[in-house]
Design a protein around this motif. Structure first.
Motif, short mmCIF file in Angstrom:
data_model
loop_
_atom_site.label_atom_id
_atom_site.label_comp_id
_atom_site.label_asym_id
_atom_site.label_seq_id
_atom_site.Cartn_x
_atom_site.Cartn_y
_atom_site.Cartn_z
N LEU A 6 -24.99 76.26 50.08
CA LEU A 6 -25.07 74.88 50.56
C LEU A 6 -24.78 74.78 52.05
O LEU A 6 -25.44 74.06 52.79
CB LEU A 6 -24.08 73.99 49.80
N LEU A 7 -23.76 75.54 52.51
CA LEU A 7 -23.42 75.57 53.93
C LEU A 7 -24.63 76.03 54.74
O LEU A 7 -25.00 75.42 55.74
CB LEU A 7 -22.27 76.55 54.17
N PHE A 8 -25.22 77.12 54.27
CA PHE A 8 -26.40 77.66 54.95
C PHE A 8 -27.50 76.61 54.99
O PHE A 8 -28.06 76.31 56.04
CB PHE A 8 -26.89 78.92 54.24
N TYR A 9 -27.77 76.02 53.83
CA TYR A 9 -28.86 75.07 53.71
C TYR A 9 -28.65 73.86 54.63
O TYR A 9 -29.53 73.47 55.38
CB TYR A 9 -28.98 74.63 52.25
N SER A 10 -27.44 73.28 54.58
CA SER A 10 -27.17 72.08 55.38
C SER A 10 -27.32 72.33 56.87
O SER A 10 -27.90 71.53 57.60
CB SER A 10 -25.74 71.59 55.13
N PHE A 11 -26.77 73.46 57.33
CA PHE A 11 -26.82 73.69 58.78
C PHE A 11 -28.17 74.20 59.24
O PHE A 11 -28.58 73.93 60.37
CB PHE A 11 -25.67 74.61 59.22
N PHE A 12 -28.87 74.92 58.38
CA PHE A 12 -30.23 75.32 58.71
C PHE A 12 -31.08 74.06 58.91
O PHE A 12 -31.83 73.95 59.89
CB PHE A 12 -30.81 76.19 57.58
N SER A 83 -26.42 79.81 60.64
CA SER A 83 -27.44 78.95 60.02
C SER A 83 -27.99 77.92 61.00
O SER A 83 -29.17 77.62 60.98
CB SER A 83 -26.87 78.23 58.81
N VAL A 84 -27.11 77.38 61.85
CA VAL A 84 -27.58 76.31 62.74
C VAL A 84 -28.47 76.86 63.86
O VAL A 84 -29.34 76.17 64.38
CB VAL A 84 -26.40 75.47 63.30
N VAL A 85 -28.28 78.14 64.24
CA VAL A 85 -29.14 78.69 65.31
C VAL A 85 -30.38 79.39 64.77
O VAL A 85 -31.33 79.61 65.51
CB VAL A 85 -28.38 79.66 66.25
N LEU A 86 -30.38 79.72 63.47
CA LEU A 86 -31.51 80.49 62.92
C LEU A 86 -32.88 79.83 63.11
O LEU A 86 -33.83 80.51 63.53
CB LEU A 86 -31.24 80.80 61.43
#
Lengths: 184, 172
Positions: A6-12, A83-86
């Protein structure tokens, strides 16, 4: 669902749908982190934002690190940041790979030349807003004006690098902080 | 080693560019002058693309600049470089203060840094305007855009897209 996922998904998602970064992200983050996931309170998010604005680095990245750390300590912080920079890394890499071919097209050149004017206007607005913030809202106007003038002098006359200018200002800030503490 | 240098230079930007995206730009001009990794005209193109694509501008510019220097891996290394200081500093801050508030000390230090950062951004603005606004039509568009920015509070991406469309229509 797994909290890491979820963390990955939200910040992506945040990275993908943010244009411009910085304050433009606030409504998006509020919807995702406060309203949808309930990970942060409104106050916490605003706090993270204000601290992120006065710590080094890209604001979007700082907020991601804070939130990730709050949920899952260092591992969460690292995951949220990546995740946010990917999305940026993927999109820009794709664009950069074809960029040299594309810029030779005259229509792309016209668009880019237009955007350059837009960027110029945007930076003027940023400078104005920052200047307004510094000189209108501060009680003490002489000290910031002195720093501003000497920074301008060091840039235009002495051609110092940006890194040196910020380091000098940082030294000055620490010195000022030390003396004020000694006095009180 | 080019990757080590790339990482180091972007680490330094991540460490010293207080205040986000716009502050990164003057540092990139420094890089272009110092290492000749990219010309200032190429840098202008990178900034234009970074503003018009999704993602935080600072990150987009780092990936682009890194890619320009050494391909895909260069882009990744530069991006890692610019986010590492944030990661370290924010994790440390989170550990130090259980409950976070913009500590008065941090705020005081920031207030001293701000005027210097303003000077850096003004310098970059002059450079970008000098390179990107070279004739009468461009100057007129710039004036109109600025006027609109002050009177209609639309988001920056609106103006970036608008200026791209104007550029295409007027064949700038």
């Amino acid at each position: 669902m797994n909290i890491y996922f979820l963390l990955f998904y939200s910040f992506f998602k945040t990275g993908l749908f943010t244009f411009g970064g910085g304050l433009a992200m606030l409504p998006l983050l509020k919807e995702e982190l406060v309203q949808k996931r309930g990970w942060l309170s409104d106050d916490e998010l605003l706090n993270y934002f204000s601290v992120s604005e006065c710590t080094p680095g890209i604001i979007a990245v700082n907020v991601a690190t804070f939130t990730g750390y709050k949920l899952k300590k260092s591992l969460g912080a690292i995951l949220a940041t990546f995740s946010v920079v990917l999305p940026s890394v993927i999109i820009i890499t794709l664009i950069a790979s074809v960029f040299s071919n594309v810029t030779s097209l005259t229509s792309v050149q016209h668009i880019l030349n237009g955007i350059k004017i837009g960027v110029s206007a945007l930076l003027m607005k940023v400078s104005f807003d920052l200047g307004y913030h510094i000189f209108k809202k501060n009680h003490n106007k002489i000290f910031p004006a002195l720093i501003f003038m000497s920074a301008l002098f060091l840039i235009f006359i002495c051609h110092l690098s940006c890194a040196l200018i910020v380091l000098l200002a940082l030294l000055l800030a620490l010195g000022k902080f030390y003396f004020q503490r000694k006095k009180s | 080693m080019i990757y080590a240098l790339l990482f180091y230079r972007f680490f330094l930007i991540g460490l010293l560019a207080v205040g986000g995206g716009a502050t990164t730009i003057p540092f990139l001009f420094d890089l272009s002058a110092q290492y000749h990794w990219f010309s200032s005209n190429e840098l202008m193109n990178m900034i234009a693309v970074s503003e018009a694509t999704p993602g935080p501008v600072g990150i987009n510019m780092s990936t682009f600049a890194g890619f320009k220097v050494n391909g895909i891996l260069g882009g990744i290394v530069a991006t890692l470089g610019i986010i590492t200081p944030s990661l370290i500093i924010i994790i440390l801050l989170s550990k130090l203060f259980g409950r976070l508030s913009c500590h008065i000390n941090l705020d005081e230090i920031f207030k001293t840094l701000q005027p210097a950062v303003l000077a850096l951004i003004i310098n970059a603005t002059i450079e970008i305007t000098w390179l990107g606004v070279q004739n009468l039509i461009s100057s007129c568009i710039l004036t109109v855009l600025l006027f609109c920015m002050f009177y209609f509070k639309k988001s920056p991406i609106f103006y970036i897209l608008l200026s791209g469309i104007i550029g295409y229509c007027l064949q700038l």
